[in-house]
Design a protein around this motif. Structure first.
Motif, PDB file in Angstrom:
ATOM      1  N   ALA A  75       7.898  12.153 -42.554  1.00  0.00           N
ATOM      2  CA  ALA A  75       8.710  10.959 -42.765  1.00  0.00           C
ATOM      3  C   ALA A  75      10.023  11.422 -43.391  1.00  0.00           C
ATOM      4  O   ALA A  75      10.043  12.382 -44.163  1.00  0.00           O
ATOM      5  N   TYR A  76      11.103  10.754 -43.042  1.00  0.00           N
ATOM      6  CA  TYR A  76      12.418  11.082 -43.588  1.00  0.00           C
ATOM      7  C   TYR A  76      12.846  10.048 -44.616  1.00  0.00           C
ATOM      8  O   TYR A  76      12.624   8.855 -44.436  1.00  0.00           O
ATOM      9  N   ARG A  77      13.506  10.532 -45.655  1.00  0.00           N
ATOM     10  CA  ARG A  77      14.245   9.680 -46.592  1.00  0.00           C
ATOM     11  C   ARG A  77      15.701  10.094 -46.450  1.00  0.00           C
ATOM     12  O   ARG A  77      16.050  11.259 -46.689  1.00  0.00           O
ATOM     13  N   VAL A  78      16.558   9.159 -46.054  1.00  0.00           N
ATOM     14  CA  VAL A  78      17.980   9.435 -45.840  1.00  0.00           C
ATOM     15  C   VAL A  78      18.761   8.863 -47.011  1.00  0.00           C
ATOM     16  O   VAL A  78      18.704   7.664 -47.279  1.00  0.00           O
ATOM     17  N   THR A  79      19.504   9.741 -47.712  1.00  0.00           N
ATOM     18  CA  THR A  79      20.341   9.320 -48.832  1.00  0.00           C
ATOM     19  C   THR A  79      21.785   9.668 -48.513  1.00  0.00           C
ATOM     20  O   THR A  79      22.110  10.831 -48.271  1.00  0.00           O
ATOM     21  N   GLU A  80      22.635   8.665 -48.503  1.00  0.00           N
ATOM     22  CA  GLU A  80      24.054   8.894 -48.268  1.00  0.00           C
ATOM     23  C   GLU A  80      24.770   9.007 -49.604  1.00  0.00           C
ATOM     24  O   GLU A  80      24.457   8.290 -50.553  1.00  0.00           O
ATOM     25  N   PHE A  81      25.726   9.930 -49.693  1.00  0.00           N
ATOM     26  CA  PHE A  81      26.551  10.035 -50.892  1.00  0.00           C
ATOM     27  C   PHE A  81      27.963  10.426 -50.504  1.00  0.00           C
ATOM     28  O   PHE A  81      28.210  10.906 -49.403  1.00  0.00           O
ATOM     29  N   ILE A  82      28.893  10.175 -51.407  1.00  0.00           N
ATOM     30  CA  ILE A  82      30.298  10.511 -51.186  1.00  0.00           C
ATOM     31  C   ILE A  82      30.570  11.831 -51.883  1.00  0.00           C
ATOM     32  O   ILE A  82      30.523  11.915 -53.113  1.00  0.00           O
ATOM     33  N   ALA A  83      30.837  12.862 -51.100  1.00  0.00           N
ATOM     34  CA  ALA A  83      31.052  14.217 -51.626  1.00  0.00           C
ATOM     35  C   ALA A  83      32.506  14.376 -52.059  1.00  0.00           C
ATOM     36  O   ALA A  83      33.343  14.867 -51.309  1.00  0.00           O
ATOM     37  N   THR A  84      32.804  13.955 -53.282  1.00  0.00           N
ATOM     38  CA  THR A  84      34.182  14.029 -53.772  1.00  0.00           C
ATOM     39  C   THR A  84      34.534  15.416 -54.297  1.00  0.00           C
ATOM     40  O   THR A  84      35.715  15.726 -54.454  1.00  0.00           O
ATOM     41  N   LYS A  85      33.542  16.236 -54.577  1.00  0.00           N
ATOM     42  CA  LYS A  85      33.759  17.628 -54.977  1.00  0.00           C
ATOM     43  C   LYS A  85      32.838  18.503 -54.135  1.00  0.00           C
ATOM     44  O   LYS A  85      31.686  18.150 -53.891  1.00  0.00           O
ATOM     45  N   THR A  86      33.363  19.650 -53.715  1.00  0.00           N
ATOM     46  CA  THR A  86      32.578  20.594 -52.921  1.00  0.00           C
ATOM     47  C   THR A  86      32.993  22.019 -53.268  1.00  0.00           C
ATOM     48  O   THR A  86      34.065  22.244 -53.847  1.00  0.00           O
ATOM     49  N   ALA A  87      32.170  22.956 -52.859  1.00  0.00           N
ATOM     50  CA  ALA A  87      32.568  24.362 -52.893  1.00  0.00           C
ATOM     51  C   ALA A  87      33.707  24.534 -51.882  1.00  0.00           C
ATOM     52  O   ALA A  87      33.825  23.745 -50.930  1.00  0.00           O
ATOM     53  N   PRO A  88      34.537  25.537 -52.071  1.00  0.00           N
ATOM     54  CA  PRO A  88      35.658  25.736 -51.139  1.00  0.00           C
ATOM     55  C   PRO A  88      35.210  25.803 -49.674  1.00  0.00           C
ATOM     56  O   PRO A  88      35.906  25.310 -48.792  1.00  0.00           O
ATOM     57  N   GLU A  89      34.030  26.363 -49.425  1.00  0.00           N
ATOM     58  CA  GLU A  89      33.537  26.502 -48.057  1.00  0.00           C
ATOM     59  C   GLU A  89      33.236  25.145 -47.398  1.00  0.00           C
ATOM     60  O   GLU A  89      33.163  25.054 -46.178  1.00  0.00           O
ATOM     61  N   LEU A  90      33.080  24.114 -48.203  1.00  0.00           N
ATOM     62  CA  LEU A  90      32.792  22.777 -47.684  1.00  0.00           C
ATOM     63  C   LEU A  90      33.975  21.825 -47.822  1.00  0.00           C
ATOM     64  O   LEU A  90      33.830  20.613 -47.674  1.00  0.00           O
ATOM     65  N   ALA A  91      35.148  22.365 -48.061  1.00  0.00           N
ATOM     66  CA  ALA A  91      36.336  21.536 -48.289  1.00  0.00           C
ATOM     67  C   ALA A  91      36.598  20.563 -47.139  1.00  0.00           C
ATOM     68  O   ALA A  91      37.067  19.446 -47.370  1.00  0.00           O
ATOM     69  N   ASP A  92      36.270  20.948 -45.926  1.00  0.00           N
ATOM     70  CA  ASP A  92      36.487  20.053 -44.775  1.00  0.00           C
ATOM     71  C   ASP A  92      35.626  18.800 -44.846  1.00  0.00           C
ATOM     72  O   ASP A  92      35.892  17.825 -44.141  1.00  0.00           O
ATOM     73  N   HIS A  93      34.612  18.817 -45.689  1.00  0.00           N
ATOM     74  CA  HIS A  93      33.682  17.681 -45.784  1.00  0.00           C
ATOM     75  C   HIS A  93      33.892  16.842 -47.041  1.00  0.00           C
ATOM     76  O   HIS A  93      33.135  15.903 -47.285  1.00  0.00           O
ATOM     77  N   ARG A  94      34.927  17.160 -47.839  1.00  0.00           N
ATOM     78  CA  ARG A  94      35.219  16.352 -49.024  1.00  0.00           C
ATOM     79  C   ARG A  94      35.624  14.949 -48.601  1.00  0.00           C
ATOM     80  O   ARG A  94      36.271  14.747 -47.580  1.00  0.00           O
ATOM     81  N   GLN A  95      35.255  14.001 -49.450  1.00  0.00           N
ATOM     82  CA  GLN A  95      35.562  12.601 -49.167  1.00  0.00           C
ATOM     83  C   GLN A  95      36.302  12.004 -50.357  1.00  0.00           C
ATOM     84  O   GLN A  95      36.246  12.526 -51.460  1.00  0.00           O
ATOM     85  N   THR A  96      36.974  10.913 -50.100  1.00  0.00           N
ATOM     86  CA  THR A  96      37.645  10.184 -51.173  1.00  0.00           C
ATOM     87  C   THR A  96      37.007   8.822 -51.320  1.00  0.00           C
ATOM     88  O   THR A  96      36.486   8.250 -50.356  1.00  0.00           O
ATOM     89  N   LEU A  97      37.050   8.306 -52.535  1.00  0.00           N
ATOM     90  CA  LEU A  97      36.514   6.975 -52.784  1.00  0.00           C
ATOM     91  C   LEU A  97      37.468   5.944 -52.215  1.00  0.00           C
ATOM     92  O   LEU A  97      38.679   6.072 -52.340  1.00  0.00           O
ATOM     93  N   SER A  98      36.919   4.911 -51.622  1.00  0.00           N
ATOM     94  CA  SER A  98      37.757   3.841 -51.057  1.00  0.00           C
ATOM     95  C   SER A  98      38.059   2.790 -52.091  1.00  0.00           C
ATOM     96  O   SER A  98      37.329   2.504 -52.954  1.00  0.00           O
TER      97      SER A  98
END
Length: 98
Positions: A75-98
């Motif tokens: 069974a899956y549990r899906v949790t969504e979150f806003i990644a406002t900080k990341t390691a440099p390698e994940l910078a393309d996936h950073r998000q901003t709060l709306s």
């Protein structure tokens, strides 16, 4: 960004029987850019996946394609979150709060 938590709902021998198909599916999701990291939980009662997609509906479609789901072994549990900080390698996936 999403954290996908898998919890096994069947004995490990049933999980292991589907594992090769699950691994192939994982590799396909990495190639498509959906998955960033994945692995087994310790103790081995499931797994974790760090994933990205345009929205929750899309990630739920991806999850539905997992052979583990089709076989009824997890069974899956899906949790969504806003990644406002990341390691440099994940910078393309950073998000901003709306």
């Amino acid at each position: 960004m999403f954290v996908l938590e898998l919890t096994y709902t069947a004995p490990l021998d049933a999980v292991d029987a589907v594992l090769p198909a699950h691994v192939t599916w994982l590799e396909e999701q990495y190639e498509k850019g959906f998955f960033l990291a994945s692995g087994r939980k310790n103790p081995r009662d499931g797994g974790m996946i760090l994933a990205v997609a345009e929205d929750r509906t899309r990630i739920e479609e991806v999850v539905a394609g997992d052979p583990f789901v089709a076989a009824g072994v997890c069974a899956y549990r899906v949790t969504e979150f806003i990644a406002t900080k990341t390691a440099p390698e994940l910078a393309d996936h950073r998000q901003t709060l709306s």
